[in-house]
Design an enzyme around this catalytic site. Structure first.
Site, PDB file in Angstrom:
ATOM      1  N   PHE A 182      23.508  69.927 161.476  1.00 12.46           N
ATOM      2  CA  PHE A 182      23.294  68.478 161.004  1.00 12.46           C
ATOM      3  C   PHE A 182      23.438  67.641 162.369  1.00 12.46           C
ATOM      4  O   PHE A 182      24.421  67.559 162.979  1.00 12.46           O
ATOM      5  CB  PHE A 182      24.329  68.253 160.038  1.00 12.46           C
TER       6      PHE A 182
ATOM      7  N   ASP B 237      26.329  68.033 170.467  1.00  9.21           N
ATOM      8  CA  ASP B 237      26.523  66.793 169.701  1.00  9.21           C
ATOM      9  C   ASP B 237      27.951  66.962 169.061  1.00  9.21           C
ATOM     10  O   ASP B 237      28.350  67.946 168.359  1.00  9.21           O
ATOM     11  CB  ASP B 237      25.642  67.190 168.415  1.00  9.21           C
TER      12      ASP B 237
ATOM     13  N   LYS C 281      31.999  58.690 165.009  1.00 14.60           N
ATOM     14  CA  LYS C 281      33.101  58.684 164.173  1.00 14.60           C
ATOM     15  C   LYS C 281      34.326  58.563 164.481  1.00 14.60           C
ATOM     16  O   LYS C 281      34.734  57.358 164.779  1.00 14.60           O
ATOM     17  CB  LYS C 281      33.174  60.268 163.417  1.00 14.60           C
TER      18      LYS C 281
ATOM     19  N   THR D 111      18.199  45.770 170.558  1.00 10.54           N
ATOM     20  CA  THR D 111      19.172  44.454 170.533  1.00 10.54           C
ATOM     21  C   THR D 111      20.822  44.418 170.827  1.00 10.54           C
ATOM     22  O   THR D 111      21.300  43.832 171.634  1.00 10.54           O
ATOM     23  CB  THR D 111      19.110  43.708 169.203  1.00 10.54           C
TER      24      THR D 111
END
Lengths: 483, 483
Positions: free
Chosen positions: A201, A310, A341, A365
């Site tokens: 994931f 990751d 997280k 931005t």
């Protein structure tokens, strides 16, 4: 470096007596079903203007504190799920509440910078304290982003940019590349792929879903890039009784990685990057061994593929290390490590060879949120000051032991107890029994959650101590007996 | 609904005398080159830990106020660029500073919810005040996200989910779909496309870059989906002198849309959604007429294609309407409207027919940020209380007039003056001359910015008044003469 504006102790004093909770209850207290009547009424209100299909209960965040989440009906639960593993210091940590009073946090909030162009004067200082001070070995450069998905997206873009530059002998894009990309033709828009793993994931954008294989409901009906997915080890536990089997898993998976790199090269769709979680969390808490990851490092080095780890769910200390990949002892560091997280801001660390030379290629931005960086700066200070990673390691060792004992006494209801630090999981015979267990645990005052098809996961924050552990296992035992 | 916790007036009083600026200077004051020595030193510091290729100058956000940005060297500039059009009320608006003191904002900051599962008790209330109260006509349901890109990604996912459900007669995914998607095979992983437009900008994720055609540097070296790009009108100005030419532009572009829908259908890659900006902002401030967008609405309705209007840069009031598509007078509303920037939180409004029935399909850990929602709630209150949209319309009309006069007196240096409200632009003969103008304007105390190949854009916030306009045109005139 400009000096920070002084905190006003008067503000803190006022804040201290405000309506924000500042102490933990001694244990859970449950007075209604969960969700209770107030949560149910709030869900009905919410459903008029916003989807509510995944809402479990509404939370009174002013009353929650430390390891305890208090719901809208006043029920206090011991929380070992902590907003899907995203609270480093539990609820309303007093040091973070104090930071929220400071002028530089308030201006960060109400006058938000486009930080790629007009950063705050204290930005480099914040980066140094919050992130460089915990950088993975060998990776000093960092880029903030808003969340785990945007961290992964931009890490992958950086990998593509580097891979194409290598093809051009280290050079940036030439006129032909710049022209052809506007029609999405080669060479400006290349065929390049990213390799993921079964069970992985990495987020829910279209790009990240293309390397995600957690659950069908995450992927169905969404178009995807045709990128390779390799096998990820599926070990048997306990590890010391299944050495040969598990070693064979590593070998088969690494052979699959090599085979798919070759296959995609033949299909003119080179693997530019491999992205992998140290522990496949959403997919069901599947672990890889240091040998497996060392194998991946060797393969990526050999083929000139960017190796991205990751750590969105594993980073931040709960595994007993600030980074879960710390204990792999790789021959050379990963090329990139992504996070979010528990680290409050999203982002990624990268090796200097990957720094993008041209402006506005890795850009948007906001490029993160300075309020999160200021909070993280304080959180990192508290983690170091209070020895919270060492605590997670110690309490985690006890957690693993107790989870094994619970499994042994479960009469076959539990299997595959596993974990690192307080990052732990155990399997049920079926998903429906796991779901029933979670519901019952919540009604007993323990907030835990599922992952994968039939796993129960534990994700306490870093302020979880031995006393919370004892209570957790009392509640687990009670829930198991009531199942 | 539960009552909000009372604000402490004592906190506000303390905050009022803190080091945050609370008044505008009477005009710009420039005492160094920009970037000045402090900005340069900070950039050097930053470069050790973070990319700096796009950094123009460092900002002292504590000293900035209203329409004035103050840089690290103490230079005060009149800001008509406002963090790439992302500040609704300028810098450090006192009402927003007050909100930052409130306990519910502080807990939102330090105890961040996974709001898809455990929302705050005041979440529906905040959604109603901040977003439902300004919902585009016909679209009451809303989903918050973190930024414009994630808003667009999830709007597109919602469109795919709806399109596939239509193919199944309105049903959710069956076993075959759920199984096949894990191998990225049909029917679970469909071939579906999204149509964008030449000159468009929708974000920088791989999915959004596939429908983005702003600049080569945004796209080069990044793989993309093979999705159709249609022509977008390129009008001549002034509009009233080019009616026939511009009408032909509309017709040609709509014919191109129809042709590409057919072509992609033949290629078994149906267009499930069309995404379009009311004004192509990053791409160079290109406008479409109400007739063009009405044509798009008709085509999408006819083909059962989801019509997504990307108001990330245009939404929030600067065009003289809260939504730039308000003045199109469509026969039926767009299916979705995405937003971010001036609305502080990202997200999208959608028609009820698009509501996703199954849980965890439109989902992620944070799904937005409640601190931004609370700030937006106050900002919307201030916008209504102070009549700021009406003000933008009035000041904007004067802005357009003065920009036309500036162009007329520019001796051919300026062309194609255009705008709605204070959202305005004008073209230079070349990109290099435009860039030189921006540098000179900044050194004269006016912070403006470029877009597209050779356009200068104006993006003041909603607290921009006639007095700021007069000063703006004095500075533009001075800069033009010095060019």
């Amino acid at each position: 470096m400009l000096p920070r504006l002084a905190k006003s102790s008067l503000i803190q004093q006022v804040r201290g007596v405000s309506a924000i909770a500042n102490a933990e209850p001694s244990g859970p207290s449950i007075s209604t079903s969960i969700p209770g009547p107030k949560s149910k009424a709030l869900k009905q209100e919410m459903d008029k203007v916003h989807q509510t299909t995944s809402v479990r209960f509404h939370v009174d965040y002013e009353k929650s504190f430390g390891n305890y989440v208090v719901d809208a009906d006043g029920n206090a639960l011991l929380d070992v799920y902590t907003q899907i593993s995203s609270l480093p210091l539990g609820y309303n940590h007093p040091d973070l509440v104090k930071v929220a009073s400071q002028p530089h946090l308030i201006t960060s909030l109400v006058s938000r910078p486009a930080l790629g162009s007009f950063p705050r004067t204290d930005f480099a200082d914040g980066i140094s304290h919050a992130l460089t001070s915990i950088a993975p070995k060998g990776l000093k450069a960092v880029q903030t982003m808003l969340c785990g998905t945007s961290a992964n997206e931009n890490a992958i873009k950086t990998a593509f940019i580097w891979y194409q530059a290598q093809r051009r002998g280290g050079l940036g894009p030439d006129a032909l590349h710049l022209e052809s990309c506007m029609n999405q033709q080669k060479p400006g828009t290349p065929n390049l792929s990213v390799m993921g793993f079964e069970g992985a994931f990495h987020g829910r954008s279209l790009c990240m879903l293309s390397v995600t294989r957690s659950k069908p409901i995450h992927k169905v009906d969404i178009p995807a890039f045709d990128w390779p997915i390799a096998k990820f080890p599926r070990y048997k536990y306990p590890l010391d009784q299944n050495v040969a089997y598990n070693k064979k898993q590593d070998q088969e998976c690494l052979a699959d990685v090599e085979a798919k790199i070759s296959e995609w090269k033949r299909r003119d769709n080179d693997v530019a990057a491999i992205i992998v979680e140290p522990i496949q969390a959403e997919g069901g808490d599947h672990y890889g061994s240091p040998a497996f990851f060392q194998g991946l490092r060797d393969i990526t080095s050999k083929h000139g593929i960017v190796f991205i780890v990751d750590e969105v769910q594993t980073g931040g200390g709960a595994t007993g290390d600030i980074w879960a990949h710390d204990h792999w002892n790789l021959s050379s560091p990963p090329d990139m490590v992504t996070f979010s997280k528990k680290l409050l801001t999203g982002g990624y660390f990268y090796g200097e060879h990957l720094r993008v030379k041209e402006a506005y290629r890795i850009y948007n931005t906001w490029m993160g949120d300075p309020t999160k960086l200021l909070l993280l700066e304080k959180a990192v200070e508290v983690i170091k000051r209070d020895g919270l990673i060492e605590q997670s390691r110690e309490v985690g060792a006890e957690f693993q032991k107790r989870l094994g004992e619970l499994q042994a006494s479960s009469g076959g209801k539990l299997d595959q107890a596993r974990g690192r630090g307080t990052f732990a999981a155990v399997d049920f015979p079926s998903g429906s029994l796991r779901d029933k267990f979670v519901d019952l645990a919540i009604s007993n005052g323990l907030h835990c959650g599922g992952c994968g098809d039939r796993s129960l996961r534990f994700r306490p924050s870093l302020v979880y101590t031995k006393k919370h552990l004892d209570l957790t296992f009392d509640l687990l035992d009670k829930t198991l007996k009531g199942l």
